[in-house]
Design a protein around this motif. Structure first.
Motif, short mmCIF file in Angstrom:
data_model
loop_
_atom_site.label_atom_id
_atom_site.label_comp_id
_atom_site.label_asym_id
_atom_site.label_seq_id
_atom_site.Cartn_x
_atom_site.Cartn_y
_atom_site.Cartn_z
N LEU A 21 17.46 32.45 -37.25
CA LEU A 21 17.38 33.50 -38.26
C LEU A 21 15.94 33.99 -38.28
O LEU A 21 15.01 33.20 -38.15
N ILE A 22 15.78 35.28 -38.47
CA ILE A 22 14.44 35.86 -38.56
C ILE A 22 14.37 36.66 -39.85
O ILE A 22 15.21 37.53 -40.10
N VAL A 23 13.38 36.33 -40.66
CA VAL A 23 13.13 37.06 -41.90
C VAL A 23 11.73 37.63 -41.79
O VAL A 23 10.78 36.90 -41.50
N SER A 24 11.60 38.92 -42.00
CA SER A 24 10.26 39.51 -41.95
C SER A 24 9.95 40.14 -43.30
O SER A 24 10.81 40.67 -43.97
N ASN A 25 8.69 40.01 -43.68
CA ASN A 25 8.23 40.70 -44.87
C ASN A 25 6.96 41.45 -44.49
O ASN A 25 6.63 41.57 -43.32
N ARG A 26 6.24 41.93 -45.46
CA ARG A 26 5.08 42.78 -45.16
C ARG A 26 3.99 42.10 -44.33
O ARG A 26 3.31 42.76 -43.55
N ASP A 27 3.82 40.80 -44.49
CA ASP A 27 2.71 40.17 -43.79
C ASP A 27 3.07 38.96 -42.93
O ASP A 27 2.23 38.44 -42.22
N THR A 28 4.33 38.50 -42.96
CA THR A 28 4.71 37.34 -42.16
C THR A 28 6.10 37.49 -41.56
O THR A 28 6.92 38.29 -42.02
N TYR A 29 6.33 36.70 -40.53
CA TYR A 29 7.66 36.49 -39.97
C TYR A 29 8.03 35.04 -40.25
O TYR A 29 7.19 34.14 -40.14
N HIS A 30 9.28 34.80 -40.58
CA HIS A 30 9.81 33.45 -40.73
C HIS A 30 10.93 33.32 -39.71
O HIS A 30 11.87 34.12 -39.71
N VAL A 31 10.82 32.32 -38.86
CA VAL A 31 11.84 32.07 -37.85
C VAL A 31 12.43 30.69 -38.12
O VAL A 31 11.71 29.70 -38.19
N LEU A 32 13.74 30.66 -38.31
CA LEU A 32 14.47 29.40 -38.51
C LEU A 32 15.31 29.18 -37.26
O LEU A 32 16.19 29.98 -36.95
N ARG A 33 15.01 28.12 -36.52
CA ARG A 33 15.72 27.81 -35.28
C ARG A 33 16.54 26.54 -35.48
O ARG A 33 16.00 25.48 -35.79
N PHE A 34 17.84 26.65 -35.34
CA PHE A 34 18.73 25.51 -35.52
C PHE A 34 18.60 24.56 -34.33
O PHE A 34 18.44 24.99 -33.20
N VAL A 35 18.69 23.26 -34.62
CA VAL A 35 18.51 22.22 -33.61
C VAL A 35 19.82 21.48 -33.43
O VAL A 35 20.41 21.02 -34.41
N ARG A 36 20.26 21.35 -32.20
CA ARG A 36 21.46 20.55 -31.93
C ARG A 36 21.05 19.08 -31.92
O ARG A 36 20.07 18.69 -31.29
N THR A 37 21.81 18.27 -32.65
CA THR A 37 21.55 16.83 -32.71
C THR A 37 22.82 16.08 -32.34
O THR A 37 23.91 16.65 -32.31
N THR A 38 22.68 14.79 -32.10
CA THR A 38 23.84 13.98 -31.75
C THR A 38 24.70 13.65 -32.96
O THR A 38 25.83 13.24 -32.82
N PHE A 39 24.15 13.84 -34.16
CA PHE A 39 24.93 13.52 -35.35
C PHE A 39 25.57 14.78 -35.92
O PHE A 39 26.68 15.11 -35.55
N ASP A 40 24.93 15.55 -36.77
CA ASP A 40 25.64 16.67 -37.40
C ASP A 40 24.98 18.03 -37.24
O ASP A 40 25.42 19.01 -37.83
N SER A 41 23.92 18.14 -36.46
CA SER A 41 23.24 19.41 -36.20
C SER A 41 22.87 20.15 -37.48
O SER A 41 23.04 21.36 -37.59
N SER A 42 22.36 19.43 -38.46
CA SER A 42 22.00 20.03 -39.74
C SER A 42 20.49 20.16 -39.91
O SER A 42 19.98 20.12 -41.02
N VAL A 43 19.79 20.32 -38.81
CA VAL A 43 18.33 20.39 -38.83
C VAL A 43 17.89 21.73 -38.24
O VAL A 43 18.53 22.24 -37.31
N PHE A 44 16.82 22.27 -38.77
CA PHE A 44 16.25 23.48 -38.18
C PHE A 44 14.73 23.40 -38.20
O PHE A 44 14.13 22.70 -39.00
N LEU A 45 14.14 24.14 -37.27
CA LEU A 45 12.69 24.33 -37.24
C LEU A 45 12.39 25.61 -38.00
O LEU A 45 13.07 26.62 -37.81
N HIS A 46 11.40 25.57 -38.86
CA HIS A 46 10.99 26.76 -39.62
C HIS A 46 9.53 27.02 -39.28
O HIS A 46 8.67 26.20 -39.52
N LEU A 47 9.29 28.18 -38.71
CA LEU A 47 7.94 28.60 -38.34
C LEU A 47 7.63 29.88 -39.08
O LEU A 47 8.45 30.79 -39.13
N TRP A 48 6.44 29.95 -39.69
CA TRP A 48 6.02 31.21 -40.29
C TRP A 48 4.76 31.67 -39.60
O TRP A 48 3.85 30.90 -39.31
#
Length: 132
Positions: free
Chosen positions: A80-107
């Motif tokens: 997911l990518i969210v942009s506002n006036r001064d930043t970008y937020h990128v949420l990248r979902f991570v596949r895991t061996t259990f339930d894949s309920s983790v994501f990386l969030h970079l701003w």
């Protein structure tokens, strides 16, 4: 294969990176954070980003079309990518061996960040990330 800390350090090497986190979207807990937090609080940011991730991951409107090759094991959304006036937020979902309920969030600072490069590198990091 890098763990959470190594992954976060690598994320901070991206141009314009202000901060990053690994978040469990079912609980809203940050599993690791680095850098500045939007709004000044990593835990609040993690909980709010988890709400957005959960919305995208659990609703069929964002699922891949039938016949797309999606096997149901990977998260239905890549990022997911969210942009506002001064930043970008990128949420990248991570596949895991259990339930894949983790994501990386970079701003990223919008003036210095490279959104395309960040997306590519987060995808690579998500593929190598070792949890547990």
């Amino acid at each position: 294969m890098p763990g959470i800390d190594e992954c976060l350090v690598e994320a901070m090497r991206l141009p314009g990176a202000l901060g990053a986190a690994v978040v469990d979207w079912t609980s809203g807990l940050a599993l690791g954070t680095v850098g500045e937090a939007p709004g000044g609080d990593h835990e609040t940011t993690a909980a709010e980003a988890a709400e957005l991730a959960r919305l995208a991951a659990e609703h069929g409107a964002f699922a891949p079309e039938e016949g797309s090759g999606w096997d149901g094991e990977d998260p239905p959304v890549e990022d997911l990518i969210v942009s506002n006036r001064d930043t970008y937020h990128v949420l990248r979902f991570v596949r895991t061996t259990f339930d894949s309920s983790v994501f990386l969030h970079l701003w990223l600072a919008r003036a210095d960040g490279n959104l395309a490069l960040a997306r590519i590198r987060l995808g690579e990091m998500a593929g190598r990330l070792v949890l547990g």
